[in-house]
Design a protein around this motif. Structure first.
Motif, short mmCIF file in Angstrom:
data_model
loop_
_atom_site.label_atom_id
_atom_site.label_comp_id
_atom_site.label_asym_id
_atom_site.label_seq_id
_atom_site.Cartn_x
_atom_site.Cartn_y
_atom_site.Cartn_z
N GLU A 6 -9.52 5.07 40.24
CA GLU A 6 -10.97 5.10 40.06
C GLU A 6 -11.63 3.92 40.75
N SER A 7 -12.89 4.10 41.09
CA SER A 7 -13.70 3.02 41.65
C SER A 7 -15.16 3.28 41.32
N GLY A 8 -15.97 2.24 41.47
CA GLY A 8 -17.40 2.42 41.32
C GLY A 8 -18.00 1.95 40.01
N GLY A 9 -17.18 1.44 39.11
CA GLY A 9 -17.75 0.93 37.86
C GLY A 9 -18.55 -0.34 38.09
N GLY A 10 -19.20 -0.81 37.02
CA GLY A 10 -19.97 -2.04 37.14
C GLY A 10 -20.99 -2.15 36.03
N TRP A 11 -22.00 -2.96 36.31
CA TRP A 11 -23.04 -3.24 35.33
C TRP A 11 -24.35 -2.60 35.78
N MET A 12 -25.10 -2.10 34.80
CA MET A 12 -26.38 -1.48 35.14
C MET A 12 -27.32 -1.60 33.94
N GLN A 13 -28.58 -1.65 34.21
CA GLN A 13 -29.59 -1.67 33.14
C GLN A 13 -29.83 -0.25 32.63
N THR A 14 -30.36 -0.18 31.42
CA THR A 14 -30.71 1.11 30.84
C THR A 14 -31.66 1.87 31.78
N GLY A 15 -31.34 3.15 31.96
CA GLY A 15 -32.15 3.99 32.84
C GLY A 15 -31.68 4.04 34.27
N ARG A 67 -27.54 14.46 32.33
CA ARG A 67 -27.62 13.10 32.90
C ARG A 67 -26.49 12.83 33.88
N PHE A 68 -25.33 13.36 33.60
CA PHE A 68 -24.16 13.13 34.45
C PHE A 68 -23.83 14.40 35.24
N THR A 69 -23.31 14.21 36.44
CA THR A 69 -22.90 15.33 37.27
C THR A 69 -21.52 15.05 37.85
N ILE A 70 -20.59 15.96 37.64
CA ILE A 70 -19.26 15.84 38.22
C ILE A 70 -19.18 16.74 39.44
N SER A 71 -18.52 16.24 40.48
CA SER A 71 -18.37 17.02 41.70
C SER A 71 -17.00 16.73 42.31
N ARG A 72 -16.55 17.64 43.17
CA ARG A 72 -15.27 17.41 43.82
C ARG A 72 -15.36 17.70 45.30
N ASP A 73 -14.49 17.04 46.06
CA ASP A 73 -14.37 17.26 47.48
C ASP A 73 -12.91 17.63 47.72
N MET A 83 -23.77 9.26 37.41
CA MET A 83 -24.31 8.97 36.08
C MET A 83 -25.73 8.46 36.21
N ASN A 84 -26.68 9.22 35.73
CA ASN A 84 -28.10 8.87 35.77
C ASN A 84 -28.62 8.62 34.36
N SER A 85 -29.77 8.00 34.30
CA SER A 85 -30.42 7.73 33.01
C SER A 85 -29.44 7.10 32.03
N LEU A 86 -28.76 6.08 32.49
CA LEU A 86 -27.73 5.45 31.67
C LEU A 86 -28.31 4.80 30.42
N LYS A 87 -27.50 4.85 29.36
CA LYS A 87 -27.87 4.28 28.08
C LYS A 87 -26.82 3.25 27.66
N PRO A 88 -27.17 2.32 26.81
CA PRO A 88 -26.16 1.36 26.33
C PRO A 88 -24.94 2.03 25.72
N GLU A 89 -25.13 3.16 25.09
CA GLU A 89 -23.99 3.87 24.47
C GLU A 89 -23.06 4.51 25.50
N ASP A 90 -23.42 4.46 26.77
CA ASP A 90 -22.52 4.92 27.83
C ASP A 90 -21.52 3.83 28.22
#
Length: 125
Positions: A6-15, A67-73, A83-90
């Motif tokens: 996996e890759s792409g994790g990190g920190w983000m503000q709500t929304g 809010r979330f969309t999974i896709s494959r190549d 992952m869009n419209s992120l919330k603290p509970e995510d």
């Protein structure tokens, strides 16, 4: 064997938005589908989203649907989670997983045979 990274994790503000990617290698042809799970501190690992390699049919947990969309190549053997419209509970460690066999139960961890190492997603309020 199937290897997942996996890759792409990190920190983000709500929304805000983040995009996770899972690169699969090895005996990909033996897998039926892919899933994303997450585990928050002190909680059990839970299903987030799933997708079938063959036809791209998707499955979502109620908490992320819309809010979330999974896709494959299929050419690149990658599965992404937008992952869009992120919330603290995510906030959680997000894991990519591969399942070898077909079936209708996408929520159960036991249906998945291979797991990545996980990537941290933190959403601040």
């Amino acid at each position: 064997q199937v290897q997942l990274v996996e890759s792409g994790g990190g920190w983000m503000q709500t929304g805000g938005s983040l995009r996770l990617s899972c690169a699969a290698s090895g005996r990909i042809f033996s897998s039926y589908g892919m899933g994303w799970f997450r585990q928050a501190p002190g909680k059990e690992r839970e299903f987030v989203a799933g997708i079938r390699w063959r036809d791209g049919i998707t499955y979502y947990a109620a908490s992320v649907k819309g809010r979330f969309t999974i896709s494959r190549d299929n050419a690149k053997n990658t599965v992404d989670l937008q992952m869009n419209s992120l919330k603290p509970e995510d906030t959680a460690v997000y894991y990519c997983a591969a399942r070898a066999l077909s079936g209708s139960n996408w929520l159960a961890l036991s249906e998945f045979n291979y797991w990545g190492q996980g990537t941290q997603v933190t959403v601040s309020s």
